[in-house]
Design a protein around this motif. Structure first.
Motif, mmCIF file in Angstrom:
data_model
loop_
_atom_site.group_PDB
_atom_site.id
_atom_site.type_symbol
_atom_site.label_atom_id
_atom_site.label_comp_id
_atom_site.label_asym_id
_atom_site.label_seq_id
_atom_site.Cartn_x
_atom_site.Cartn_y
_atom_site.Cartn_z
ATOM 1 N N ARG A 7 -5.394 -21.004 44.818
ATOM 2 C CA ARG A 7 -4.969 -20.378 43.574
ATOM 3 C C ARG A 7 -3.877 -21.197 42.888
ATOM 4 N N SER A 8 -2.931 -21.713 43.660
ATOM 5 C CA SER A 8 -1.862 -22.519 43.054
ATOM 6 C C SER A 8 -2.395 -23.846 42.531
ATOM 7 N N ASP A 9 -3.351 -24.451 43.234
ATOM 8 C CA ASP A 9 -4.000 -25.671 42.720
ATOM 9 C C ASP A 9 -4.623 -25.405 41.357
ATOM 10 N N ILE A 10 -5.349 -24.297 41.265
ATOM 11 C CA ILE A 10 -6.079 -23.972 40.035
ATOM 12 C C ILE A 10 -5.119 -23.666 38.896
ATOM 13 N N ALA A 11 -4.048 -22.929 39.193
ATOM 14 C CA ALA A 11 -3.065 -22.623 38.158
ATOM 15 C C ALA A 11 -2.454 -23.903 37.593
ATOM 16 N N ALA A 12 -2.160 -24.872 38.462
ATOM 17 C CA ALA A 12 -1.593 -26.139 37.998
ATOM 18 C C ALA A 12 -2.598 -26.917 37.160
ATOM 19 N N LEU A 13 -3.848 -26.941 37.555
ATOM 20 C CA LEU A 13 -4.877 -27.649 36.788
ATOM 21 C C LEU A 13 -5.116 -26.983 35.440
ATOM 22 N N ASP A 96 -28.191 -31.435 42.657
ATOM 23 C CA ASP A 96 -29.039 -32.585 42.990
ATOM 24 C C ASP A 96 -29.296 -32.682 44.488
ATOM 25 N N THR A 97 -28.224 -32.636 45.292
ATOM 26 C CA THR A 97 -28.359 -32.866 46.729
ATOM 27 C C THR A 97 -28.165 -31.610 47.570
ATOM 28 N N GLY A 98 -27.608 -30.563 46.991
ATOM 29 C CA GLY A 98 -27.304 -29.367 47.757
ATOM 30 C C GLY A 98 -26.021 -29.460 48.557
ATOM 31 N N ALA A 99 -25.327 -30.586 48.472
ATOM 32 C CA ALA A 99 -24.071 -30.742 49.205
ATOM 33 C C ALA A 99 -23.024 -29.791 48.645
ATOM 34 N N CYS A 100 -22.180 -29.262 49.529
ATOM 35 C CA CYS A 100 -21.122 -28.352 49.103
ATOM 36 C C CYS A 100 -20.025 -29.155 48.419
ATOM 37 N N GLU A 101 -19.906 -29.002 47.113
ATOM 38 C CA GLU A 101 -18.902 -29.754 46.356
ATOM 39 C C GLU A 101 -17.526 -29.139 46.459
ATOM 40 N N ALA A 102 -17.438 -27.812 46.424
ATOM 41 C CA ALA A 102 -16.116 -27.211 46.360
ATOM 42 C C ALA A 102 -16.135 -25.750 46.761
ATOM 43 N N LEU A 103 -14.963 -25.280 47.193
ATOM 44 C CA LEU A 103 -14.688 -23.871 47.413
ATOM 45 C C LEU A 103 -13.398 -23.555 46.656
ATOM 46 N N LEU A 104 -13.469 -22.570 45.749
ATOM 47 C CA LEU A 104 -12.341 -22.253 44.882
ATOM 48 C C LEU A 104 -11.940 -20.791 45.029
ATOM 49 N N ASP A 105 -10.642 -20.535 45.093
ATOM 50 C CA ASP A 105 -10.179 -19.153 44.971
ATOM 51 C C ASP A 105 -10.601 -18.623 43.610
ATOM 52 N N GLY A 106 -11.004 -17.358 43.542
ATOM 53 C CA GLY A 106 -11.612 -16.862 42.313
ATOM 54 C C GLY A 106 -10.683 -16.220 41.303
ATOM 55 N N ALA A 107 -9.439 -15.902 41.663
ATOM 56 C CA ALA A 107 -8.607 -15.082 40.778
ATOM 57 C C ALA A 107 -8.306 -15.774 39.456
ATOM 58 N N GLU A 108 -7.772 -16.984 39.499
ATOM 59 C CA GLU A 108 -7.429 -17.700 38.273
ATOM 60 C C GLU A 108 -8.676 -18.139 37.525
ATOM 61 N N VAL A 109 -9.714 -18.493 38.254
ATOM 62 C CA VAL A 109 -10.978 -18.856 37.607
ATOM 63 C C VAL A 109 -11.495 -17.684 36.784
ATOM 64 N N THR A 110 -11.511 -16.497 37.390
ATOM 65 C CA THR A 110 -12.030 -15.307 36.704
ATOM 66 C C THR A 110 -11.198 -14.971 35.478
ATOM 67 N N ARG A 111 -9.885 -15.003 35.635
ATOM 68 C CA ARG A 111 -9.002 -14.651 34.519
ATOM 69 C C ARG A 111 -9.172 -15.624 33.364
ATOM 70 N N ALA A 112 -9.223 -16.920 33.671
ATOM 71 C CA ALA A 112 -9.325 -17.940 32.614
ATOM 72 C C ALA A 112 -10.671 -17.869 31.912
ATOM 73 N N ARG A 113 -11.751 -17.743 32.666
ATOM 74 C CA ARG A 113 -13.070 -17.754 32.017
ATOM 75 C C ARG A 113 -13.320 -16.470 31.250
ATOM 76 N N THR A 114 -12.756 -15.343 31.715
ATOM 77 C CA THR A 114 -12.917 -14.083 30.998
ATOM 78 C C THR A 114 -12.240 -14.157 29.636
ATOM 79 N N ALA A 115 -11.010 -14.644 29.620
ATOM 80 C CA ALA A 115 -10.289 -14.782 28.348
ATOM 81 C C ALA A 115 -10.972 -15.801 27.445
#
Length: 331
Positions: A7-13, A96-115
């Motif tokens: 969550r802190s990574d995402i907030a900074a980005l 393309d490959t099905g490789a797992c690119e990332a795992l992200l905490d959802g709180a900041e993602v949800t708030r930002a995309r909703t707004a």
């Protein structure tokens, strides 16, 4: 390697790419309308013996090169534990490959995309001369909406109301200090509704907090806050009936939006009244606002494709900045 974003990574980005979220969300809705993305309705999984519900919000996008699933836990009992009622995490894999690119905490993602989705819809549906923005609800989602909606619009004033008077005053002060716009706390949701050109409802309400009788021609309303449960809504049936309705995605709204399901169950509206999607308006295949006197309603239930678009943006930003943690998940 798999990227882990806390969550802190995402907030900074987000501090660096926040304005790009709106563009990414707009593009994903166009991709859906033009057949370049896939968005199935999310299955709701009520937990036996509990009031908790889990939703798997999946999406896939050819332009983004990703498939994602956000597991959303909606747990009302968390209020008594002093924990968030909603928690989530986003898993992103390469299309393309099905490789797992990332795992992200959802709180900041949800708030930002909703707004961001609200900002896209408001730009598409509100009158150009809208000058007063109203916020019903004063939590973190209200702050995200004030930050997302102000750029590019000539709002002269924000009016707001929340059940907690102290939080309402705090929000008004923050808007004035951080965003440089006059903000006034009014006495109730009716007063906010009647004063607003653009209104955002941002509460986890089960019963309507805004009534159609309070609305006036020309307004644009964003119904955002109700949780993904068919018996929760912020706008009453009369309000929905008065509006030209645009949803983020019809199949998702049909599965989990009280603003849709309750008028349908009452027989007041039919399914065709809710089939206009935001992407259709953006692509020009369906009309949004057709006159200055239209009442328009964006029924935002939140969709996995918005999470995907925001995740793509954050993953790319993290790689460019060397942010986050990388692990060998398949090792």
């Amino acid at each position: 390697m798999t990227l882990i974003l806390t969550r802190s990574d995402i907030a900074a980005l987000l501090a660096d790419v926040r304005e790009d979220v709106e563009k990414a969300v707009e593009s994903c809705h166009l991709d859906l309308a033009l057949g370049r993305a896939v968005l199935p309705p999310p299955p709701a999984m009520p937990l036996p013996g509990s009031d908790g519900t889990f939703l798997a919000m999946a999406a896939a996008s050819a332009p983004a090169g990703l498939a994602t699933v956000k597991l959303l836990a909606d747990l009302p009992a968390n209020r008594g534990r002093d924990l968030p009622v909603q928690r989530s995490a986003v898993l992103a894999v390469s299309a393309d490959t099905g490789a797992c690119e990332a795992l992200l905490d959802g709180a900041e993602v949800t708030r930002a995309r909703t707004a961001a989705a609200t900002a896209v819809a408001t730009r598409a549906l509100a009158r150009e001369d809208a000058r007063v923005l109203g916020l019903v609800g004063t939590g973190p989602l209200a702050r995200a909406h004030a930050r997302a909606l102000l750029p590019g619009r000539r709002y002269e004033r924000i009016v707001l109301w929340g059940r907690d008077a102290g939080r309402s005053e705090d929000l008004a002060r923050w808007i004035g200090t951080e965003l440089g716009v006059e903000a006034d706390v009014l006495s109730g949701p009716r007063e906010v509704t009647e004063a607003s050109d653009v209104l955002c409802t941002l509460t986890p309400s089960r019963e309507p907090v805004v009534l159609g009788a309070w609305m006036r021609p020309g307004q644009h309303i964003n119904a955002v806050g109700a949780p993904p449960r068919p018996d929760h809504r912020e706008i009453d049936t009369e309000g929905v009936l008065r509006c030209r309705i645009v949803v983020d995605a019809w199949t998702t709204a049909r599965a989990k939006s009280g603003e849709v399901l309750i008028p349908l169950a009452e027989g007041r509206l039919g399914e065709d009244d809710f089939r206009c999607e935001l992407g259709d308006v953006l692509a020009g295949t369906r009309p949004g606002r057709t006159s200055d006197t239209d009442l328009t309603l964006f029924n935002s239930v939140g969709v996995g494709l918005q999470d995907l678009a925001t995740a793509r943006l954050l993953i790319d930003a993290a790689h460019a900045r060397g942010a986050g943690t990388r692990i060998e998940l398949s090792g």
